[in-house]
Design a protein around this motif. Structure first.
Motif, mmCIF file in Angstrom:
data_model
loop_
_atom_site.group_PDB
_atom_site.id
_atom_site.type_symbol
_atom_site.label_atom_id
_atom_site.label_comp_id
_atom_site.label_asym_id
_atom_site.label_seq_id
_atom_site.Cartn_x
_atom_site.Cartn_y
_atom_site.Cartn_z
ATOM 1 N N SER A 10 -8.830 -0.967 -3.031
ATOM 2 C CA SER A 10 -9.683 -1.814 -2.238
ATOM 3 C C SER A 10 -10.161 -1.005 -0.894
ATOM 4 N N HIS A 11 -9.885 0.387 -1.076
ATOM 5 C CA HIS A 11 -10.540 1.404 -0.063
ATOM 6 C C HIS A 11 -11.776 1.867 -0.411
ATOM 7 N N ALA A 12 -12.438 2.780 0.343
ATOM 8 C CA ALA A 12 -13.814 3.036 -0.287
ATOM 9 C C ALA A 12 -13.614 4.310 -0.966
ATOM 10 N N GLN A 14 1.366 0.918 -5.526
ATOM 11 C CA GLN A 14 0.290 0.110 -5.981
ATOM 12 C C GLN A 14 0.009 1.039 -7.220
ATOM 13 N N ARG A 15 -0.820 0.331 -8.495
ATOM 14 C CA ARG A 15 -1.268 0.941 -9.392
ATOM 15 C C ARG A 15 -2.697 1.705 -9.082
ATOM 16 N N THR A 16 -2.842 2.857 -9.540
ATOM 17 C CA THR A 16 -4.308 3.412 -9.362
ATOM 18 C C THR A 16 -4.442 4.598 -10.510
ATOM 19 N N THR A 31 -5.909 -5.463 5.358
ATOM 20 C CA THR A 31 -6.247 -4.106 5.236
ATOM 21 C C THR A 31 -5.957 -3.332 3.850
ATOM 22 N N ALA A 32 -6.827 -2.578 3.033
ATOM 23 C CA ALA A 32 -6.348 -2.076 1.919
ATOM 24 C C ALA A 32 -5.290 -1.339 1.969
#
Ligand SMILES: Cc1cc2nc3c(=O)[nH]c(=O)nc-3n(C[C@H](O)[C@H](O)[C@H](O)COP(=O)(O)O)c2cc1C
Ligand SMILES: C=C(O[C@@H]1CC(C(=O)O)=C[C@@H](OP(=O)(O)O)[C@H]1O)C(=O)O
Length: 359
Positions: free
Chosen positions: A103-105, A313-315, A306-307
């Motif tokens: 969810s951030h850039a 978290q999974r990424t 806020t992200a």
């Protein structure tokens, strides 16, 4: 990066969250204007972090004027202001070179710039870039106020806790000005403790919350704007969506129009005792056919939670090309809404002043 906005009052921003400095160039400022730097500083302080609702990263946020100002007046050449980044902790972000924050850039930036983007902090996507925007907005606000145009806003919602809305017909200038004096601007002050509790709980839970900012513009003359591509709504939306974390914008009744009949949504006209054209209601938020109708311009922007949260978290790891987990570190805002209030006002001022120079 498309870093410039405006036809006449042209604003360019530059820099990254952890670069030596960030800044703004304003082109098109008339020469001979004495700027009130106390007023500018007041707006910059409204946006500053460092309190219990915000990122612990506190910067001086002091503008250094590089050009365009001479003998205490604008000189006609582009006005450039820079702000040093002094309180960076770039090592917190080393993992983010390859692990993409959900969810951030980070991921779109990595793809767009072939992995060459500055991943420290949010790089050039960081909310920190709203500091130079707020500077430009504070300049535009002064020029608008000289014409009797005032912009103000309040926090309409934090998570599920809601403030009342502006009375879109009878907003007072003093009401708008006094909102600016509040650390947490609300119309119904009794909602403060509940909102504060929601934010602090999210912060303690390594989580974040979002919300809504409602903004109003008083004194904007009728007849400004264009239909279709350069409507007041489309130009304002362009800038409002340029503010990081803004994910929705509505004018007047906005999505609430869906529930109304034509007879409930009408803005009937009358002449007041001084011969001014008024409307009994203001469902359309002061804009019709893309053009101002002389009533208060009213709109809202929704700000996402806020992200960067420090829950696991999974990424993905784009270096190893594998799935992974990430617990974001760094210093982040548990809620962006409060800090976004002066930014929403600033971009609105930039846009509306640019419109006036077009007329
Ligand atoms: C004043 C301000 C402060 C922000 N602070 C943070 C922050 O501390 N952490 C974070 O992850 N995002 C923060 N953001 C939002 C991110 O910059 C934004 O979500 C990110 O650039 C992605 O853009 P998008 O959400 O508009 O898609 C902030 C935004 C603003 C306007
Ligand atoms: C420093 C500011 O806000 C920052 C906005 C931001 C983000 O991701 O948008 C992330 C955090 O900083 P960093 O870029 O170091 O991760 C915030 O502290 C500021 O606004 O002045």
């Amino acid at each position: 990066m498309s870093a410039t906005f405006g036809d006449n009052f042209k604003v360019t921003i530059f820099g990254q969250s952890h670069s030596e400095a960030i800044g703004v160039v304003i082109d098109g400022l008339p020469a001979g204007i004495k700027l009130d730097f106390d007023k500018i500083d007041f707006e910059l302080k409204r946006r500053q972090g460092g309190d219990k609702f915000s990122t612990p990263r506190k910067e001086a946020d002091t503008p250094k004027i590089i050009s365009g100002y001479f003998d205490d007046k604008t000189a006609g050449s582009p006005l450039c202001a820079i702000f040093e980044n002094g309180n960076t902790r770039s090592k917190d972000y080393s993992e983010l070179k390859v692990k993409m924050r959900p969810s951030h850039a980070d991921y779109p930036a990595y793809i767009k710039h072939n992995g060459n983007n500055d991943y420290r902090g949010g790089g050039n996507f960081s909310g920190r870039l709203t500091l130079p925007l707020t500077f430009a907005g504070a300049v535009a606000k002064q020029l608008l106020e000289e014409k009797g145009i005032y912009i103000g806003s309040h926090i309409k919602k934090i998570n599920k806790v809601e403030d009342i809305s502006f009375d879109k017909v009878n907003i007072g200038k003093d009401e708008l000005i006094s909102l600016k004096e509040e650390v947490f601007p609300l119309l119904d002050k009794s909602k403060l403790s509940e909102m504060e509790e929601v934010i602090l709980k999210a912060r303690n839970d390594h989580d974040s919350v979002g919300g809504i900012v409602e903004c109003a513009v008083l004194g904007f003359p009728a007849g400004v704007g264009s239909p279709f591509f350069d409507s007041i709504e489309s130009r304002l939306s362009h800038l409002l969506f340029s503010v990081p974390a803004v994910k929705g914008v509505e004018f007047g009744e906005g999505f609430g129009f869906a529930d109304l009949l034509g007879s409930e949504a009408k803005d009937e006209y009358y002449y007041d005792k001084d011969g001014n054209v008024k409307t009994y209601e203001n469902h359309n938020g002061g804009v019709l056919g893309g053009i101002s109708n002389g009533q208060p311009i009213c709109f809202s922007a929704v700000i996402k939670p806020t992200a960067s949260i420090s829950k696991l978290q999974r990424t993905i790891d784009v270096g190893k090309k594998e799935n992974t987990k990430l617990e974001v570190v760094g210093r982040h805002d548990p809620v962006i809404v409060k800090r976004a209030v002066p930014v929403i006002e600033a971009v609105s001022a930039i846009c509306l002043y640019d419109f006036l120079l077009n007329e």
